[in-house]
Design an enzyme around this catalytic site. Sequence first.
Site, mmCIF file in Angstrom:
data_model
loop_
_atom_site.group_PDB
_atom_site.id
_atom_site.type_symbol
_atom_site.label_atom_id
_atom_site.label_comp_id
_atom_site.label_asym_id
_atom_site.label_seq_id
_atom_site.Cartn_x
_atom_site.Cartn_y
_atom_site.Cartn_z
ATOM 1 N N ASN A 52 -7.865 -2.821 14.255
ATOM 2 C CA ASN A 52 -9.243 -3.150 13.866
ATOM 3 C C ASN A 52 -9.282 -4.317 12.877
ATOM 4 O OD1 ASN A 52 -8.251 -1.994 11.548
ATOM 5 N ND2 ASN A 52 -9.894 -0.497 11.294
ATOM 6 N N GLU B 164 -9.994 -1.703 5.204
ATOM 7 C CA GLU B 164 -10.696 -1.426 6.462
ATOM 8 C C GLU B 164 -12.011 -2.202 6.528
ATOM 9 O OE1 GLU B 164 -9.113 0.252 8.585
ATOM 10 O OE2 GLU B 164 -8.398 2.201 7.896
ATOM 11 N N HIS C 173 -7.511 -4.627 10.072
ATOM 12 C CA HIS C 173 -7.254 -4.368 8.649
ATOM 13 C C HIS C 173 -5.950 -5.006 8.207
ATOM 14 C CE1 HIS C 173 -5.186 -0.266 9.596
ATOM 15 N NE2 HIS C 173 -4.250 -1.071 9.146
ATOM 16 N N ASP D 272 0.809 -1.218 0.000
ATOM 17 C CA ASP D 272 0.000 0.000 0.000
ATOM 18 C C ASP D 272 0.842 1.267 0.000
ATOM 19 O OD1 ASP D 272 0.910 -0.407 2.610
ATOM 20 O OD2 ASP D 272 -1.076 -0.770 3.437
HETATM 21 C C1 GLP Z 1 -0.795 0.386 8.646
HETATM 22 C C2 GLP Z 1 -0.435 -0.402 7.390
HETATM 23 C C3 GLP Z 1 -0.658 -1.883 7.578
HETATM 24 C C4 GLP Z 1 -0.031 -2.321 8.883
HETATM 25 C C5 GLP Z 1 -0.709 -1.639 10.036
HETATM 26 C C6 GLP Z 1 -0.161 -2.040 11.390
HETATM 27 O O1 GLP Z 1 -2.102 0.821 8.686
HETATM 28 N N1 GLP Z 1 -1.131 0.007 6.215
HETATM 29 O O2 GLP Z 1 -0.097 -2.572 6.469
HETATM 30 O O3 GLP Z 1 -0.133 -3.703 9.016
HETATM 31 O O4 GLP Z 1 -0.541 -0.246 9.876
HETATM 32 O O5 GLP Z 1 0.983 -1.321 11.664
HETATM 33 P P1 GLP Z 1 2.021 -1.620 12.807
HETATM 34 O O6 GLP Z 1 2.804 -2.782 12.347
HETATM 35 O O7 GLP Z 1 2.859 -0.380 12.900
HETATM 36 O O8 GLP Z 1 1.247 -1.888 14.040
#
Ligand code: GLP
Length: 248
Positions: free
Chosen positions: A135, A142, A137, A67
């Site tokens: 959440n 989402e 995702h 992404d």
């Molecule tokens: C973001 C990214 C996700 C990631 C998530 C969790 O929203 N788009 O790909 O998995 O955050 O992030 P973290 O690993 O910092 O908790």
Amino acid sequence: MKLIVVEDKNTIGKVVGQIFINIVQQNPTAVFGLATGSSPEPVYQYLIADYQKNNTDWKKVITFNLDEYVGLEPTHPQSYRYFMNKKLFNQLNINKDNTHVPIGTGDYVAAAKQYDTLIAKAGGIDVQLLGVGTNGHVGFNEPPADFTSLTGVVNLVESTIQANARFFASSAEVPQQAVSMGIKSILNAKKIILMANGSNKAQAIKQLVEGEINNLWPCTALQMHHDVTVVIDRTAAGLLQSRGINIS
Ligand code: GLP
């Protein structure tokens, strides 16, 4: 689904990093799906340390990131392209032309539509690395998630904007849209590895491992895939009945 519970995020980095290294050694032209966020950072540090020590050859590896924020240029310090260059690509001998991160500026809508075709032309993703949002995702899909979605432009929900505000000067600066591989794009990978650490991920992990398949928890779509490995620390495993494989 294979569940591995380890002590902390550095051990997650070691366990997952070693899986990637073994694959590169067996298949120097492997295609990897990569992720950003804080969860993959120990993995990338492990890969860099291995490269410095053992010269594992990344020259022909191909990567596709999940992404990118809409509106951020690749040179913006919070863009995912910038993150990947800094935290991984610049420190390996990977050919930058073989690294793909969705674009969030210019003709990003048309580019998003081509992204899954580009992945297919490369032979498909051998291993997809994933983090998970609090959440549930995955990528930036989402809830309620469309389990048939391919790469496209998505809206971020308020809780994600707040969760990611720590990387920006204020939550007002967090983009409200992103380009993300869809759930279907992710499920197209041959193998999936999801990582999580911290008690704030425990509910999402509970749903992923023990919940019903439910689009209000996008990560539960992974239950439909035949080769998923979940590598988490003890706190992220805090709400699970299943014990999984413990590695210390
Ligand atoms: C973001 C990214 C996700 C990631 C998530 C969790 O929203 N788009 O790909 O998995 O955050 O992030 P973290 O690993 O910092 O908790």
